[in-house]
Design a protein around this motif. Sequence first.
Motif, PDB file in Angstrom:
ATOM      1  N   UNK A 208      15.132  32.095  51.123  1.00  9.83           N
ATOM      2  CA  UNK A 208      16.364  32.592  50.518  1.00  9.83           C
ATOM      3  C   UNK A 208      16.426  34.110  50.550  1.00  9.83           C
ATOM      4  N   UNK A 209      15.289  34.769  50.363  1.00 11.39           N
ATOM      5  CA  UNK A 209      15.251  36.236  50.408  1.00 11.39           C
ATOM      6  C   UNK A 209      15.600  36.740  51.803  1.00 11.39           C
ATOM      7  N   UNK A 210      15.022  36.122  52.826  1.00 13.62           N
ATOM      8  CA  UNK A 210      15.296  36.555  54.196  1.00 13.62           C
ATOM      9  C   UNK A 210      16.734  36.248  54.582  1.00 13.62           C
ATOM     10  N   UNK A 211      17.254  35.097  54.159  1.00 12.27           N
ATOM     11  CA  UNK A 211      18.646  34.751  54.444  1.00 12.27           C
ATOM     12  C   UNK A 211      19.599  35.741  53.800  1.00 12.27           C
ATOM     13  N   UNK A 212      19.299  36.144  52.572  1.00 12.78           N
ATOM     14  CA  UNK A 212      20.149  37.105  51.871  1.00 12.78           C
ATOM     15  C   UNK A 212      20.137  38.451  52.586  1.00 12.78           C
ATOM     16  N   UNK A 213      18.961  38.899  53.005  1.00 19.82           N
ATOM     17  CA  UNK A 213      18.866  40.170  53.728  1.00 19.82           C
ATOM     18  C   UNK A 213      19.648  40.128  55.026  1.00 19.82           C
ATOM     19  N   UNK A 214      19.576  39.008  55.734  1.00 16.14           N
ATOM     20  CA  UNK A 214      20.290  38.890  57.006  1.00 16.14           C
ATOM     21  C   UNK A 214      21.796  38.936  56.791  1.00 16.14           C
ATOM     22  N   UNK A 215      22.278  38.277  55.738  1.00 19.39           N
ATOM     23  CA  UNK A 215      23.702  38.319  55.423  1.00 19.39           C
ATOM     24  C   UNK A 215      24.137  39.731  55.027  1.00 19.39           C
ATOM     25  N   UNK A 216      23.265  40.463  54.338  1.00 20.37           N
ATOM     26  CA  UNK A 216      23.608  41.795  53.836  1.00 20.37           C
ATOM     27  C   UNK A 216      23.415  42.891  54.871  1.00 20.37           C
ATOM     28  N   UNK A 217      22.806  42.568  56.018  1.00 18.44           N
ATOM     29  CA  UNK A 217      22.513  43.578  57.035  1.00 18.44           C
ATOM     30  C   UNK A 217      23.806  44.177  57.581  1.00 18.44           C
ATOM     31  N   UNK A 218      23.660  45.319  58.233  1.00 12.24           N
ATOM     32  CA  UNK A 218      24.825  46.032  58.756  1.00 12.24           C
ATOM     33  C   UNK A 218      25.738  45.089  59.527  1.00 12.24           C
ATOM     34  N   UNK A 219      27.020  44.978  59.153  1.00 11.07           N
ATOM     35  CA  UNK A 219      27.935  44.027  59.795  1.00 11.07           C
ATOM     36  C   UNK A 219      28.034  44.257  61.297  1.00 11.07           C
ATOM     37  N   UNK A 220      27.953  43.159  62.025  1.00  8.45           N
ATOM     38  CA  UNK A 220      28.155  43.221  63.463  1.00  8.45           C
ATOM     39  C   UNK A 220      26.977  43.735  64.261  1.00  8.45           C
TER      40      UNK A 220
END
Length: 280
Positions: A208-220
């Motif tokens: 869940x932590x890694x998934x959240x970071x990936x979603x929050x990463x710089x868009x595009x």
Amino acid sequence: MTHPPGTARARAQTLDRFLEVARGGSAEAAFRVASLGRARPDELTGSMPATALRTGADGWPAVGGLGVLVDDVLGFAIIAAHPALAWSVSAEISIDVLGPLPREGELHVTARASQSSRGRGFASCEVRSDSGALVAMGRQHGRYVAGPAERPTTHVDARAGSRDAVQLSETLGLDEIPHGGSFALRLHDPRRWANALGNVHGGASLAASEATATHAAAPGNRALRTTSVAISYLRPAPVDAALTFRAQPIHRGRSVEVLEVVGSSGGRVCTHARVTRQSA
């Protein structure tokens, strides 16, 4: 490591009983973790299909999808290293990616403990593809605790609703929520991810932590992918209340991003993770 003579058979039987508790877990079922067992007396192994990793919001195979398998195999290596086979809980887990995660075939983990004391243990592992290529390495610090004889009654089937999931966040059941300007995902039903001690599985929290970071990463910015995850478990995450994961960027550049992800329940911090993403 050496143990008192004449106990090998009894130790093997006890460890097999511990492994049986883990094999019946909903987290293991959701990620199709298989073959949890001993390759040799001092090595623990496990495997999962590469497709069970799912993908991150960036379109790459999700590194967090390794969390449950890596946590299980490392944890049981630490258990096996204790002279009395004491149960252990995760204090810290890290995964470092060394090559592209495959999209098909199996992923195989082999772990060995290299340190054990009365209170703590340490183990490291290798993650390899079917071809034998080394794709990741993991490590875990564990704390020894009293363990269960069987799974708690809070256990429910985590496979429900996740069979057709494409992204890791869908598998976990994470939803985006407003969180004061920072990005957050909430795990609304942690019961699906109960471990043998009745708390949220450490591998699920890592995922869940890694998934959240990936979603929050710089868009595009699909040129970056997760190359490492390091998570500390500050207190057990309960399964009877929603668990929120909040991501805060520490650094954003063209070739590297670093994000901090805090998991909390009822206003109390349970996990703290650092996720690093680099150019492929």
